[in-house]
Design an enzyme around this catalytic site. Structure first.
Site, PDB file in Angstrom:
ATOM      1  N   TYR A 139      75.531  16.535  45.235  1.00  0.00           N
ATOM      2  CA  TYR A 139      74.076  15.816  44.953  1.00  0.00           C
ATOM      3  C   TYR A 139      73.444  16.950  44.039  1.00  0.00           C
ATOM      4  CZ  TYR A 139      69.114  14.572  44.994  1.00  0.00           C
ATOM      5  OH  TYR A 139      67.599  14.604  44.633  1.00  0.00           O
ATOM      6  N   LYS A 177      65.300   3.775  52.707  1.00  0.00           N
ATOM      7  CA  LYS A 177      66.240   4.952  52.369  1.00  0.00           C
ATOM      8  C   LYS A 177      66.861   5.236  53.645  1.00  0.00           C
ATOM      9  CE  LYS A 177      64.494   8.745  50.278  1.00  0.00           C
ATOM     10  NZ  LYS A 177      65.441   8.886  49.241  1.00  0.00           N
TER      11      LYS A 177
END
Length: 330
Positions: A139, A177
């Site tokens: 990421y 999330k």
């Protein structure tokens, strides 16, 4: 003129849409992927002109289907730092972002995008310089690589490019999330469910709960985005954090005391909370060893030099507001 927000149903994107609405801006095209349909709730109280799935947006934008677009707030990305599918991450975070950038440059559209403090990895210096950037996961690498593209493009760009390296953002509209939601969100839910908050114990020389991060309210993140939107002459890559590192203990203690205040109970010190079992320390998980940032603190020099001079909320201020907001949603 039209505004576009990618990741519009997500955490930061939805807050930007709402903030634009509060300015009277409603000619907004919301772009997202609603495969996880529960994200729609983030846009229920927002006004938008149109919604597009991310798969059709890039081609239509490049074709000029939306006429003159003033700005794109590019918040859409996979932000799961534990994601191990590098091919998916690079396609979603790097290739897609390049396509949006290319069209913005071709059309003279302001491009404001989400970068990340994950770029710094285990560094102890957090300045926007290549020699301190060493991401620990794919990421962070996807964000790092795109920032390198931006650095090459900036000198010749004829329109604004502003990237923001978000530190640890918390606040409203992050419920979807799940495990990647903020520590404040998880502390709130854990305390309501179990009557206590669990934090990591000692690790890497840090005492229990004393690992520190630059925790920044989404309120401030939104304000910075809108400041640059209002100043299209300002470009660059900027840290977006408070400039203050605060321990996880501060988050947990504020969550506990705010919930106590809402229940008409007196505040307690951290030591009292630990003594009464309201905060509990658990062993640091093996899965995170070597992949965990124990300290982050944004260097705000570039941000302040660009003219942004508003104060940032402390953990005590921002988390207190957030917990009260969360309590009103239950």
């Amino acid at each position: 003129m039209t505004l576009i927000v990618t990741g519009a149903a997500g955490f930061i994107g939805a807050n930007i849409v709402k903030a634009l609405n509060e300015r009277g801006e409603t000619r907004i095209i919301a772009v997202d992927n609603l495969t996880r349909a529960d994200k729609f709730r983030n846009l229920v109280d927002c006004e938008i002109d149109d919604y597009l799935d991310k798969t059709e947006f890039v081609e239509r934008f490049a074709r000029g289907d939306f006429g003159k677009v003033r700005a794109v707030f590019h918040e859409g990305a996979c932000s799961d730092t534990m994601e191990t599918d590098g091919r998916y991450m690079m396609d979603n975070n790097f290739r897609y972002s390049r396509a949006v950038l290319d069209t913005c440059l071709a059309q003279g559209t302001q491009f404001l995008y989400a970068s990340s403090a994950a770029i710094y990895g285990g560094s102890t210096r957090f300045v926007e310089e290549r020699d301190v950037e060493a991401p620990l996961n794919v990421y962070g690498y996807s964000k790092f690589l795109f920032d390198q593209v931006i650095r090459r493009v900036l000198p010749s760009a004829k329109s604004q490019i502003a990237g923001f390296r978000y530190f640890n953002v918390y606040g409203p509209r992050e419920t979807h999330k799940g495990r990647m939601a903020s520590v404040a969100f998880h502390n709130f839910n854990q305390f309501r469910a179990e009557g206590k908050v669990k934090l990591f114990g000692e690790y890497n020389g840090y005492a229990p709960g004393e690992q520190t991060r630059d925790f920044v309210s989404v309120e401030d993140v939104t304000k910075v985005n809108l400041f640059f939107f209002d100043h299209p002459e300002k470009s660059g890559i900027f840290n977006l954090g408070t400039g203050r590192a605060q321990p996880f203990n501060d988050i947990a203690s504020t969550v506990v005391n705010t919930l106590r205040a809402l229940d008409n109970q007196a505040p307690l010190t951290l030591a009292q909370q630990v003594e009464q079992g309201l905060i509990e320390y658990v062993p640091f998980p093996d899965a995170l060893r070597g992949k965990y940032q124990c300290f982050t603190q944004a260097d705000q020099t570039k941000l302040r030099a660009a003219g942004y001079d508003a104060p940032f909320l402390t953990v005590q201020e921002g988390v207190d507001r957030y917990v009260r907001w969360l309590s009103g949603q239950v």
